[in-house]
Motif scaffolding. Structure first.
Motif, PDB file in Angstrom:
ATOM      1  N   TYR A  20       0.843  -1.198   0.000  1.00  0.00           N
ATOM      2  CA  TYR A  20       0.000   0.000   0.000  1.00  0.00           C
ATOM      3  C   TYR A  20       0.877   1.247   0.000  1.00  0.00           C
ATOM      4  O   TYR A  20       1.934   1.260   0.617  1.00  0.00           O
ATOM      5  CB  TYR A  20      -0.879   0.047   1.251  1.00  0.00           C
ATOM      6  CG  TYR A  20      -1.608  -1.239   1.577  1.00  0.00           C
ATOM      7  CD1 TYR A  20      -0.962  -2.278   2.235  1.00  0.00           C
ATOM      8  CD2 TYR A  20      -2.950  -1.400   1.247  1.00  0.00           C
ATOM      9  CE1 TYR A  20      -1.624  -3.451   2.546  1.00  0.00           C
ATOM     10  CE2 TYR A  20      -3.620  -2.578   1.554  1.00  0.00           C
ATOM     11  CZ  TYR A  20      -2.949  -3.596   2.199  1.00  0.00           C
ATOM     12  OH  TYR A  20      -3.620  -4.762   2.505  1.00  0.00           O
ATOM     13  N   PHE A  64       4.014  -0.582   8.481  1.00  0.00           N
ATOM     14  CA  PHE A  64       4.395   0.643   7.792  1.00  0.00           C
ATOM     15  C   PHE A  64       5.900   0.873   7.801  1.00  0.00           C
ATOM     16  O   PHE A  64       6.595   0.520   8.763  1.00  0.00           O
ATOM     17  CB  PHE A  64       3.716   1.853   8.448  1.00  0.00           C
ATOM     18  CG  PHE A  64       2.276   2.013   8.063  1.00  0.00           C
ATOM     19  CD1 PHE A  64       1.302   1.206   8.617  1.00  0.00           C
ATOM     20  CD2 PHE A  64       1.905   2.958   7.126  1.00  0.00           C
ATOM     21  CE1 PHE A  64      -0.033   1.345   8.258  1.00  0.00           C
ATOM     22  CE2 PHE A  64       0.574   3.107   6.755  1.00  0.00           C
ATOM     23  CZ  PHE A  64      -0.395   2.302   7.317  1.00  0.00           C
ATOM     24  N   GLY A  65       6.364   1.511   6.743  1.00  0.00           N
ATOM     25  CA  GLY A  65       7.726   1.990   6.701  1.00  0.00           C
ATOM     26  C   GLY A  65       7.823   3.358   7.359  1.00  0.00           C
ATOM     27  O   GLY A  65       6.822   3.928   7.768  1.00  0.00           O
ATOM     28  N   TRP A 100      -9.855  -8.533   0.401  1.00  0.00           N
ATOM     29  CA  TRP A 100     -10.215  -8.117   1.769  1.00  0.00           C
ATOM     30  C   TRP A 100      -9.206  -8.736   2.711  1.00  0.00           C
ATOM     31  O   TRP A 100      -9.044  -9.930   2.764  1.00  0.00           O
ATOM     32  CB  TRP A 100     -11.621  -8.607   2.116  1.00  0.00           C
ATOM     33  CG  TRP A 100     -11.986  -8.320   3.534  1.00  0.00           C
ATOM     34  CD1 TRP A 100     -11.815  -9.134   4.605  1.00  0.00           C
ATOM     35  CD2 TRP A 100     -12.548  -7.116   4.049  1.00  0.00           C
ATOM     36  NE1 TRP A 100     -12.248  -8.521   5.754  1.00  0.00           N
ATOM     37  CE2 TRP A 100     -12.698  -7.291   5.458  1.00  0.00           C
ATOM     38  CE3 TRP A 100     -12.939  -5.909   3.471  1.00  0.00           C
ATOM     39  CZ2 TRP A 100     -13.238  -6.288   6.267  1.00  0.00           C
ATOM     40  CZ3 TRP A 100     -13.473  -4.930   4.295  1.00  0.00           C
ATOM     41  CH2 TRP A 100     -13.617  -5.122   5.672  1.00  0.00           C
ATOM     42  N   SER A 101      -8.532  -7.901   3.388  1.00  0.00           N
ATOM     43  CA  SER A 101      -7.519  -8.436   4.282  1.00  0.00           C
ATOM     44  C   SER A 101      -7.640  -7.788   5.640  1.00  0.00           C
ATOM     45  O   SER A 101      -7.648  -6.579   5.752  1.00  0.00           O
ATOM     46  CB  SER A 101      -6.127  -8.173   3.717  1.00  0.00           C
ATOM     47  OG  SER A 101      -5.140  -8.500   4.676  1.00  0.00           O
ATOM     48  N   THR A 102      -7.792  -8.596   6.643  1.00  0.00           N
ATOM     49  CA  THR A 102      -7.796  -8.067   7.993  1.00  0.00           C
ATOM     50  C   THR A 102      -6.430  -8.198   8.631  1.00  0.00           C
ATOM     51  O   THR A 102      -6.276  -7.946   9.804  1.00  0.00           O
ATOM     52  CB  THR A 102      -8.817  -8.826   8.861  1.00  0.00           C
ATOM     53  OG1 THR A 102      -8.501 -10.224   8.829  1.00  0.00           O
ATOM     54  CG2 THR A 102     -10.220  -8.619   8.337  1.00  0.00           C
ATOM     55  N   ASP A 103      -5.444  -8.592   7.845  1.00  0.00           N
ATOM     56  CA  ASP A 103      -4.122  -8.732   8.412  1.00  0.00           C
ATOM     57  C   ASP A 103      -3.513  -7.360   8.646  1.00  0.00           C
ATOM     58  O   ASP A 103      -3.851  -6.377   7.993  1.00  0.00           O
ATOM     59  CB  ASP A 103      -3.242  -9.556   7.472  1.00  0.00           C
ATOM     60  CG  ASP A 103      -2.051 -10.159   8.191  1.00  0.00           C
ATOM     61  OD1 ASP A 103      -1.101 -10.561   7.518  1.00  0.00           O
ATOM     62  OD2 ASP A 103      -2.068 -10.205   9.442  1.00  0.00           O
ATOM     63  N   THR A 104      -2.612  -7.309   9.578  1.00  0.00           N
ATOM     64  CA  THR A 104      -2.014  -6.044   9.977  1.00  0.00           C
ATOM     65  C   THR A 104      -1.174  -5.458   8.848  1.00  0.00           C
ATOM     66  O   THR A 104      -0.406  -6.163   8.196  1.00  0.00           O
ATOM     67  CB  THR A 104      -1.112  -6.280  11.202  1.00  0.00           C
ATOM     68  OG1 THR A 104      -1.913  -6.767  12.269  1.00  0.00           O
ATOM     69  CG2 THR A 104      -0.437  -4.983  11.621  1.00  0.00           C
ATOM     70  N   GLN A 105      -1.317  -4.174   8.639  1.00  0.00           N
ATOM     71  CA  GLN A 105      -0.464  -3.452   7.705  1.00  0.00           C
ATOM     72  C   GLN A 105       0.737  -2.911   8.476  1.00  0.00           C
ATOM     73  O   GLN A 105       0.570  -2.178   9.457  1.00  0.00           O
ATOM     74  CB  GLN A 105      -1.242  -2.315   7.029  1.00  0.00           C
ATOM     75  CG  GLN A 105      -2.363  -2.824   6.141  1.00  0.00           C
ATOM     76  CD  GLN A 105      -3.077  -1.726   5.382  1.00  0.00           C
ATOM     77  OE1 GLN A 105      -2.519  -0.651   5.148  1.00  0.00           O
ATOM     78  NE2 GLN A 105      -4.299  -1.986   4.985  1.00  0.00           N
TER      79      GLN A 105
END
Lengths: 111, 117
Positions: free
Chosen positions: B33, B108-109, B101-106
């Motif tokens: 993303y 971040f950089g 659809w993803s409920t997995d954690t994003q």
């Protein structure tokens, strides 16, 4: 449209005092909710998340958050703040695959 | 496990120039993303890749922005030509699960701070 509101732009608390950061969401279905923290020079770090089930969620660094459907809120709490908690905190909701963020709350910790 | 990395950390360019930002996701993460935070505003979604395919680019502000993800690994975001309002912090995030659809954690950089003068 879905939205996330963090009413407080900046909060100052004394070290050792309790903390509550407010977050309200506007979303039709049951939202997936997150709290992230960003320390200077760092990326966004996930503190905790709520998908379903128990409405009181425990996270890292001693943080917790409570989902209250009746108030459309997901407030972040910590019983005793440390100087290292000074950072910017973001509440977010997952819609589809994209996160919608609040504007963030900057936490300052005074000694 | 290495986290999400972004390069450069800062970029200062003049209006009309071109800038390319790079993101290396966590190894094995299919979802990638891009988000942007303009000063004083919320962090806003730009687009989402699943492997090398653009799944959702509804947040891209205009056609001066071009994102690619070569071979489903790293991604680049090019701004050409840059305008003053493009200044802000550009974040990249990745997550494990494939699919719309993803409920997995994003994860971040650290972001790239872009300043357009």
């Amino acid at each position: 449209a879905q939205s996330v509101t963090q009413p407080d732009i900046h909060i100052t608390v004394s070290e050792g005092a309790s903390l509550e950061l407010r977050c309200n969401y506007s979303y039709g279905a049951t939202p997936y909710l997150f709290w992230y923290v960003q320390s200077p020079g760092q990326g966004l770090q996930l503190l905790l998340k709520y998908f379903s089930g128990d409405t009181l969620v425990q996270g890292i660094k001693g943080f917790e958050a409570e989902f209250k459907r009746s108030q459309s809120s997901f407030n972040l709490r910590k019983p005793s703040v440390h100087w290292s908690d000074a950072a910017e905190y973001f509440c977010a909701a997952l819609t589809g695959t994209a996160l919608i963020f609040g504007k963030g709350t900057t936490l300052s910790v005074s000694s | 496990e290495a986290g999400v990395t972004q390069f450069p950390s800062h970029s200062v360019i003049e209006k009309g120039q071109t800038v390319t930002l790079r993101c290396d996701p966590i190894s094995g993460h299919d979802n990638l993303y891009w988000y942007r935070r303009v000063m004083g505003k919320e962090i806003k979604f730009l687009l989402h890749f699943v492997k090398e395919s653009k799944q959702d680019e509804s947040g891209m502000p205009n056609n001066r922005f071009l994102a690619e993800r070569t071979g489903g690994t790293y991604s680049t975001l090019k701004v050409q030509p840059a305008e003053l309002e493009d200044s802000g912090v550009y974040f990249c995030a990745s997550s494990r699960l494939a699919g719309g659809w993803s409920t997995d954690t994003q994860y971040f950089g650290p972001g790239t701070r872009l300043t357009v003068l």
